[in-house]
Write a protein that holds these residues in place. Sequence first.
Motif, PDB file in Angstrom:
ATOM      1  N   GLY A 148     -12.703 -27.884 -25.673  1.00  0.00           N
ATOM      2  CA  GLY A 148     -12.755 -26.348 -26.584  1.00  0.00           C
ATOM      3  C   GLY A 148     -13.169 -25.032 -26.423  1.00  0.00           C
ATOM      4  O   GLY A 148     -13.865 -24.540 -26.850  1.00  0.00           O
ATOM      5  N   GLY A 149     -12.871 -24.511 -25.151  1.00  0.00           N
ATOM      6  CA  GLY A 149     -12.807 -23.554 -24.660  1.00  0.00           C
ATOM      7  C   GLY A 149     -14.125 -23.200 -24.007  1.00  0.00           C
ATOM      8  O   GLY A 149     -14.566 -22.316 -23.456  1.00  0.00           O
ATOM      9  N   ARG A 150     -15.099 -24.393 -23.283  1.00  0.00           N
ATOM     10  CA  ARG A 150     -16.535 -24.292 -23.038  1.00  0.00           C
ATOM     11  C   ARG A 150     -16.240 -24.333 -20.990  1.00  0.00           C
ATOM     12  O   ARG A 150     -16.333 -25.826 -20.853  1.00  0.00           O
ATOM     13  N   TYR A 168     -18.246 -29.997 -22.041  1.00  0.00           N
ATOM     14  CA  TYR A 168     -17.676 -28.212 -21.667  1.00  0.00           C
ATOM     15  C   TYR A 168     -17.020 -29.140 -19.378  1.00  0.00           C
ATOM     16  O   TYR A 168     -17.810 -29.916 -18.978  1.00  0.00           O
ATOM     17  N   VAL A 169     -16.444 -27.762 -19.146  1.00  0.00           N
ATOM     18  CA  VAL A 169     -16.172 -27.705 -17.352  1.00  0.00           C
ATOM     19  C   VAL A 169     -17.185 -26.740 -16.987  1.00  0.00           C
ATOM     20  O   VAL A 169     -16.954 -25.969 -17.011  1.00  0.00           O
ATOM     21  N   VAL A 170     -17.020 -26.842 -15.334  1.00  0.00           N
ATOM     22  CA  VAL A 170     -17.244 -26.426 -14.886  1.00  0.00           C
ATOM     23  C   VAL A 170     -16.648 -26.108 -13.375  1.00  0.00           C
ATOM     24  O   VAL A 170     -16.248 -27.277 -13.131  1.00  0.00           O
ATOM     25  N   ASP A 224     -27.874 -22.232 -20.221  1.00  0.00           N
ATOM     26  CA  ASP A 224     -28.643 -22.983 -20.763  1.00  0.00           C
ATOM     27  C   ASP A 224     -28.539 -23.255 -22.456  1.00  0.00           C
ATOM     28  O   ASP A 224     -27.885 -22.721 -23.030  1.00  0.00           O
ATOM     29  N   GLY A 225     -27.782 -24.923 -22.944  1.00  0.00           N
ATOM     30  CA  GLY A 225     -27.906 -25.041 -24.132  1.00  0.00           C
ATOM     31  C   GLY A 225     -25.728 -25.565 -24.783  1.00  0.00           C
ATOM     32  O   GLY A 225     -26.114 -24.823 -25.336  1.00  0.00           O
TER      33      GLY A 225
END
Length: 117
Positions: A17-19, A33-35, A27-28
């Motif tokens: 989702g673009g995260r 999500y991907v890092v 935070d939050g």
Amino acid sequence: MGSAESVTFGAIKALAGGRVYPDVAPDGAARPYVVYQGVGGVDETTFDGADTLQNSRMQVAVWATTRGEASTIIQQVRAALTAEPVRGVPIGAPVSVFEDDTKLYGSRQDFSIWYQE
């Protein structure tokens, strides 16, 4: 021209989702999500000096609320980073993890990425 981080981000920025975040999610941050972060690489410096063709070992980690979601997204990461124009090479298979504090399922994989500095 660029950096391994910009090449990696460009290839995976639409996933989860673009995260997609460098180093650590804020935070939050909503899940999944991907890092991503650089964790080494091959140094191409010779007696003639540094080459403009550089290498980075990029580690990408997916965090999700289910194992299935984490596994699906890491497969999407692999597809994006091994395709043109990046043509990264996976270093080993994905590693599955569970973070007890956050109750998140993770999947991480390293890629060897060559880029023009």
